[in-house]
Design an enzyme around this catalytic site. Structure first.
Site, PDB file in Angstrom:
ATOM      1  N   HIS A  67       0.809  -1.070  -0.049  1.00 55.61           N
ATOM      2  CA  HIS A  67      -0.343  -0.059  -0.140  1.00 55.61           C
ATOM      3  C   HIS A  67       1.028   1.045  -0.141  1.00 55.61           C
ATOM      4  O   HIS A  67       0.574   2.470  -1.383  1.00 55.61           O
ATOM      5  CB  HIS A  67      -1.098  -0.272   1.428  1.00 55.61           C
ATOM      6  CG  HIS A  67      -1.610   0.896   2.084  1.00 55.61           C
ATOM      7  ND1 HIS A  67      -3.177   1.116   1.224  1.00 55.61           N
ATOM      8  CD2 HIS A  67      -1.328   2.709   1.704  1.00 55.61           C
ATOM      9  CE1 HIS A  67      -3.469   2.708   1.253  1.00 55.61           C
ATOM     10  NE2 HIS A  67      -2.488   3.119   1.719  1.00 55.61           N
ATOM     11  N   GLU A  68       1.895   1.608   0.667  1.00 54.77           N
ATOM     12  CA  GLU A  68       2.184   1.871   0.516  1.00 54.77           C
ATOM     13  C   GLU A  68       3.737   2.796  -0.179  1.00 54.77           C
ATOM     14  O   GLU A  68       4.186   3.526  -0.680  1.00 54.77           O
ATOM     15  CB  GLU A  68       3.662   2.245   2.214  1.00 54.77           C
ATOM     16  CG  GLU A  68       2.730   2.186   3.224  1.00 54.77           C
ATOM     17  CD  GLU A  68       2.018   3.543   3.609  1.00 54.77           C
ATOM     18  OE1 GLU A  68       2.047   4.519   2.673  1.00 54.77           O
ATOM     19  OE2 GLU A  68       0.763   3.223   4.187  1.00 54.77           O
ATOM     20  N   HIS A  71       1.700   4.683  -2.841  1.00 52.33           N
ATOM     21  CA  HIS A  71       2.424   5.752  -2.936  1.00 52.33           C
ATOM     22  C   HIS A  71       3.003   6.211  -3.178  1.00 52.33           C
ATOM     23  O   HIS A  71       3.619   7.761  -4.324  1.00 52.33           O
ATOM     24  CB  HIS A  71       2.209   6.374  -1.082  1.00 52.33           C
ATOM     25  CG  HIS A  71       0.929   5.732  -0.765  1.00 52.33           C
ATOM     26  ND1 HIS A  71      -0.874   6.934  -1.135  1.00 52.33           N
ATOM     27  CD2 HIS A  71       0.090   5.468   0.507  1.00 52.33           C
ATOM     28  CE1 HIS A  71      -2.252   6.606  -0.731  1.00 52.33           C
ATOM     29  NE2 HIS A  71      -0.975   5.826   0.576  1.00 52.33           N
TER      30      HIS A  71
END
Length: 159
Positions: A67-68, A71
């Site tokens: 997820h990170e 980003h």
């Protein structure tokens, strides 16, 4: 897992799932309370909550890393990196990252509510604190209030 092992895991995950290198720093941050990780826009570093790994295991933690990294890679390529952006949602789905992390907070106990009943219209009235039944009356019919007792269940106060 220590900081060096975390850095290595993030770098390997970035190459394996995104085909791009991770060139910044990944660290554990115990101050994170309600989130699994954080991407810093200015430094491009990643913070991770170690409680996710300790509580839910490596599979959930790998989802947070993905997820990170979504980003991270989308921001560096000037694409939509926010949760609301289509590019972010699409990339997250492709790599199999987690959209939300499981809750770390402990459930709150139900509040005690004081129950009154109107003697005029028989409406039940819940309050968080006791009220003076000599002074206050029913808001609907102006009838006298009668104290029923204290309830420890969750009640929807809005209707």
């Amino acid at each position: 897992m220590n900081q060096a092992e975390l850095q290595q895991l993030v770098q390997e995950t970035s190459l394996a799932y995104f085909g791009l290198p991770f060139k910044h720093q990944a660290v554990f941050n115990r101050r994170l309370r309600t989130t699994g990780g954080r991407y810093h826009l200015t430094s491009h570093n990643l913070d991770f909550n170690p409680l996710i790994l300790e509580t839910f295991g490596s599979e959930e933690f790998l989802g947070v890393i993905k997820h990170e990294l979504c980003h991270y890679h989308l921001h560096l390529t000037n694409q939509g990196f926010q949760h609301k952006d289509k590019e972010f949602k699409q990339l997250l789905k492709e790599v199999g990252g987690s959209r939300f992390v499981k809750s770390l907070s402990k459930s709150k106990p139900a509040k005690s509510l004081v129950l009154y009943q109107c003697q005029g219209c028989s409406q039940l009235i819940y309050r968080q604190r006791r009220v003076n039944t000599e002074k206050y009356v029913c808001g609907q019919c102006k009838g006298k209030l009668m104290y029923i007792g204290i309830r420890n269940e969750t009640v929807n106060l809005k209707g």
